[in-house]
Design an enzyme around this catalytic site. Structure first.
Site, PDB file in Angstrom:
ATOM      1  N   ASP A  16       0.739  -1.220  -0.043  1.00 46.79           N
ATOM      2  CA  ASP A  16       0.010   0.094   0.031  1.00 46.79           C
ATOM      3  C   ASP A  16       0.893   1.064   0.018  1.00 46.79           C
ATOM      4  O   ASP A  16       0.645   2.343  -0.850  1.00 46.79           O
ATOM      5  CB  ASP A  16      -0.860   0.055   1.120  1.00 46.79           C
ATOM      6  CG  ASP A  16      -2.041  -1.220   1.200  1.00 46.79           C
ATOM      7  OD1 ASP A  16      -1.942  -1.877   0.081  1.00 46.79           O
ATOM      8  OD2 ASP A  16      -2.776  -1.675   2.000  1.00 46.79           O
ATOM      9  N   ARG A 244       5.128 -10.148  -6.170  1.00 48.74           N
ATOM     10  CA  ARG A 244       4.083 -10.319  -5.358  1.00 48.74           C
ATOM     11  C   ARG A 244       3.237  -9.269  -5.387  1.00 48.74           C
ATOM     12  O   ARG A 244       3.611  -8.017  -5.862  1.00 48.74           O
ATOM     13  CB  ARG A 244       4.421 -11.021  -4.006  1.00 48.74           C
ATOM     14  CG  ARG A 244       5.285  -9.766  -3.135  1.00 48.74           C
ATOM     15  CD  ARG A 244       5.545 -10.487  -1.984  1.00 48.74           C
ATOM     16  NE  ARG A 244       5.556  -9.223  -0.888  1.00 48.74           N
ATOM     17  CZ  ARG A 244       6.164  -9.631   0.313  1.00 48.74           C
ATOM     18  NH1 ARG A 244       6.685 -10.716   0.485  1.00 48.74           N
ATOM     19  NH2 ARG A 244       6.225  -8.597   1.190  1.00 48.74           N
ATOM     20  N   GLY A 245       1.833  -9.166  -4.631  1.00 48.24           N
ATOM     21  CA  GLY A 245       1.117  -8.115  -4.417  1.00 48.24           C
ATOM     22  C   GLY A 245       0.829  -7.131  -5.250  1.00 48.24           C
ATOM     23  O   GLY A 245       0.057  -7.773  -6.416  1.00 48.24           O
ATOM     24  N   GLU A 246       0.977  -6.151  -5.386  1.00 46.66           N
ATOM     25  CA  GLU A 246       0.580  -4.852  -6.379  1.00 46.66           C
ATOM     26  C   GLU A 246       1.524  -4.435  -6.988  1.00 46.66           C
ATOM     27  O   GLU A 246       1.702  -4.217  -8.414  1.00 46.66           O
ATOM     28  CB  GLU A 246      -0.411  -4.211  -5.734  1.00 46.66           C
ATOM     29  CG  GLU A 246      -0.887  -2.999  -6.724  1.00 46.66           C
ATOM     30  CD  GLU A 246      -2.385  -2.589  -6.418  1.00 46.66           C
ATOM     31  OE1 GLU A 246      -3.094  -3.508  -5.854  1.00 46.66           O
ATOM     32  OE2 GLU A 246      -2.482  -1.377  -6.781  1.00 46.66           O
TER      33      GLU A 246
HETATM   34  O1  TRH Z   1       3.836  -5.740   0.207  1.00 41.68           O
HETATM   35  P1  TRH Z   1       3.180  -6.614  -0.881  1.00 41.68           P
HETATM   36  O2  TRH Z   1       3.314  -7.875  -0.199  1.00 41.68           O
HETATM   37  O3  TRH Z   1       2.002  -6.398  -1.102  1.00 41.68           O
HETATM   38  C1  TRH Z   1       0.743  -5.920  -0.753  1.00 41.68           C
HETATM   39  C2  TRH Z   1       0.281  -5.713   0.741  1.00 41.68           C
HETATM   40  O4  TRH Z   1       0.562  -6.935   1.183  1.00 41.68           O
HETATM   41  C3  TRH Z   1      -0.899  -5.281   0.770  1.00 41.68           C
HETATM   42  O5  TRH Z   1      -1.570  -5.310   2.033  1.00 41.68           O
HETATM   43  C4  TRH Z   1      -1.841  -6.085  -0.235  1.00 41.68           C
HETATM   44  O6  TRH Z   1      -3.193  -5.268  -0.152  1.00 41.68           O
HETATM   45  C5  TRH Z   1      -1.295  -5.809  -1.574  1.00 41.68           C
HETATM   46  O7  TRH Z   1      -0.067  -6.499  -1.538  1.00 41.68           O
HETATM   47  C6  TRH Z   1      -2.036  -6.442  -2.649  1.00 41.68           C
HETATM   48  O8  TRH Z   1       4.182  -6.333  -2.311  1.00 41.68           O
HETATM   49  P2  TRH Z   1       4.096  -5.133  -3.173  1.00 41.68           P
HETATM   50  O9  TRH Z   1       2.658  -4.580  -3.787  1.00 41.68           O
HETATM   51  O10 TRH Z   1       4.935  -5.621  -4.221  1.00 41.68           O
HETATM   52  O11 TRH Z   1       4.834  -3.989  -2.285  1.00 41.68           O
HETATM   53  C7  TRH Z   1       6.241  -4.185  -2.284  1.00 41.68           C
HETATM   54  C8  TRH Z   1       6.799  -2.786  -2.216  1.00 41.68           C
HETATM   55  O12 TRH Z   1       8.101  -2.753  -1.622  1.00 41.68           O
HETATM   56  C9  TRH Z   1       7.004  -2.318  -3.789  1.00 41.68           C
HETATM   57  O13 TRH Z   1       6.558  -1.021  -3.794  1.00 41.68           O
HETATM   58  C10 TRH Z   1       8.628  -2.483  -4.032  1.00 41.68           C
HETATM   59  C11 TRH Z   1       9.048  -2.188  -2.788  1.00 41.68           C
HETATM   60  N1  TRH Z   1      10.478  -2.948  -2.410  1.00 41.68           N
HETATM   61  C12 TRH Z   1      11.544  -1.889  -2.198  1.00 41.68           C
HETATM   62  O14 TRH Z   1      11.175  -0.628  -2.363  1.00 41.68           O
HETATM   63  N2  TRH Z   1      12.806  -2.574  -2.273  1.00 41.68           N
HETATM   64  C13 TRH Z   1      12.775  -4.003  -2.429  1.00 41.68           C
HETATM   65  O15 TRH Z   1      13.860  -4.605  -1.874  1.00 41.68           O
HETATM   66  C14 TRH Z   1      11.678  -4.825  -2.219  1.00 41.68           C
HETATM   67  C15 TRH Z   1      11.865  -6.275  -2.144  1.00 41.68           C
HETATM   68  C16 TRH Z   1      10.546  -4.267  -2.582  1.00 41.68           C
END
Ligand code: TRH
Length: 352
Positions: A16, A244-246
């Site tokens: 988020d 994963r996620g969004e």
């Molecule tokens: O955090 P996420 O698993 O997913 C989200 C949340 O779980 C949320 O509650 C749920 O509603 C939604 O999914 C559908 O994965 P996501 O979305 O990919 O977010 C991870 C963020 O972290 C993304 O902006 C990329 C960032 N990131 C970094 O900045 N550096 C890193 O080393 C990594 C691995 C990720």
């Protein structure tokens, strides 16, 4: 220069905040002023350590005494603080109030995008709230894609970038990034991959769970938490990205490399139809065998199907998957991006 207030509650993980940060930063980089209000700003220490001109990130509760800007974005139904909503209703030029929803390829997105919800009671009585849905078609709000992104991806030298960090593959080896939830079927994955892989493991449970499972000809490296900008560069550098996620899911599509999505698990099973809708849309123009193999692999990776021969075959056809990923990216990048769509929407609704 309009001011945007973007509200974010961290439910779990970082998705988020990751989406909200990208949107706020993109607005600021396009010349608007953005204020990101969040109940947990601590992940910004690694996601975005450097300041961004015109972007300020502030604790959620400080918004209670703030004067609202021109456009207010409530993300993912996070429910704005009542004093802030009351200040919105009292503002002579009413701000445009938008609820930004989660990304999905399901049919309801086109039907619900842009709908208005008049507020009849509570501190916001008299205001309208608009529903804004990101998505993969012209009839949705689109995807976050900052200006010049695809040019930056294409100019990126992945081998040099990985090499400078000590993460480069050996000759003949391929490299993947893995960002996954703890329930991912890691053993089945390494079995299906076969030899000749360097696995770059993003922070999370797989950093400890995966190394003991490695097969001959595979090696793994645990990565530190990267800034969002460097995480993007990692995706641009790999032969395969497990996301994963969004937010990482969207960024992997902009990388234009083969991508395997681990969808956020929902207790009611809603993630199954969400995955199928995305597979239907993103693989619609793919060659038949790629379509069925990649769909089988995606279901297996999400524990929504067995690890069939088709699923394993998908990993042996990465060049075909790479051509398709580039074609899918070209199709998506022909559409209006989410920030531009929000700016246009806010202008039409009278706030910016
Ligand atoms: O955090 P996420 O698993 O997913 C989200 C949340 O779980 C949320 O509650 C749920 O509603 C939604 O999914 C559908 O994965 P996501 O979305 O990919 O977010 C991870 C963020 O972290 C993304 O902006 C990329 C960032 N990131 C970094 O900045 N550096 C890193 O080393 C990594 C691995 C990720």
């Amino acid at each position: 220069m309009p001011t945007w207030d973007i509200f974010c509650r961290v439910i779990d993980n970082y998705g988020d905040l990751g989406v909200c940060l990208r949107l706020a930063r993109d607005l600021a980089q396009r010349g608007d002023r953005a204020r990101l209000w969040c109940d947990d700003l601590s992940p910004l220490a690694w996601m975005q350590p450097a300041p961004v001109e015109r972007l300020s990130c502030r604790p959620w509760h400080d918004s209670e005494s703030a004067a609202p800007g021109d456009v207010v974005i409530e993300t993912f139904g996070c429910e704005l603080p009542a004093p802030f909503v009351a200040a919105m209703a009292a503002r002579p030029a009413r701000p445009v109030w938008i609820n930004l929803e989660y990304l999905s390829a399901e049919g309801y997105v086109e039907r619900s995008h842009g709908l208005k919800s008049p507020q009849f009671s509570g501190p916001g009585a008299g205001l309208d709230k608009w529903f804004f849905y990101p998505g993969f078609t012209e009839r949705t709000g689109g995807l976050l894609r900052e200006r010049g992104l695809i040019d930056s991806v294409e100019a990126h030298d992945g081998a040099a970038w990985l090499g400078a960090r000590g993460w480069a593959p050996e000759p003949g080896e391929r490299v993947l990034s893995l960002f996954a939830y703890p329930h991912a079927p890691l053993d089945e994955l390494v079995q299906a991959l076969g030899p000749g892989w360097r696995l770059l493991l993003c922070p999370g449970a797989p950093q400890t769970a995966l190394p003991p499972l490695l097969r001959a000809g595979q090696r793994a490296t645990a990565l530190p938490a990267l800034t969002q900008a460097d995480y993007d560069r990692l995706l641009w550098s790999c032969d395969l990205n497990l996301v994963r996620g969004e937010d990482s899911f969207v960024r992997a599509q902009w990388a234009g490399r083969p991508m395997l999505w681990q969808i956020y698990f929902q207790d009611d099973g809603a993630h199954g139809s969400k995955l199928e809708a995305f597979l239907d849309q993103s693989l619609a123009d793919a060659p038949t065998s790629l379509r069925s193999n990649w769909a089988a692999l995606s279901r297996a990776w999400n524990r929504l199907g067995p690890w069939t021969a088709e699923a394993a075959q998908a990993l042996r056809e990465l060049p075909a998957a790479a051509s398709h990923a580039a074609a899918w990216r070209a199709k998506l990048s022909g559409q209006l991006d989410l920030t531009a769509a929000l700016q246009a929407f806010a202008r039409r609704a009278g706030g910016a």
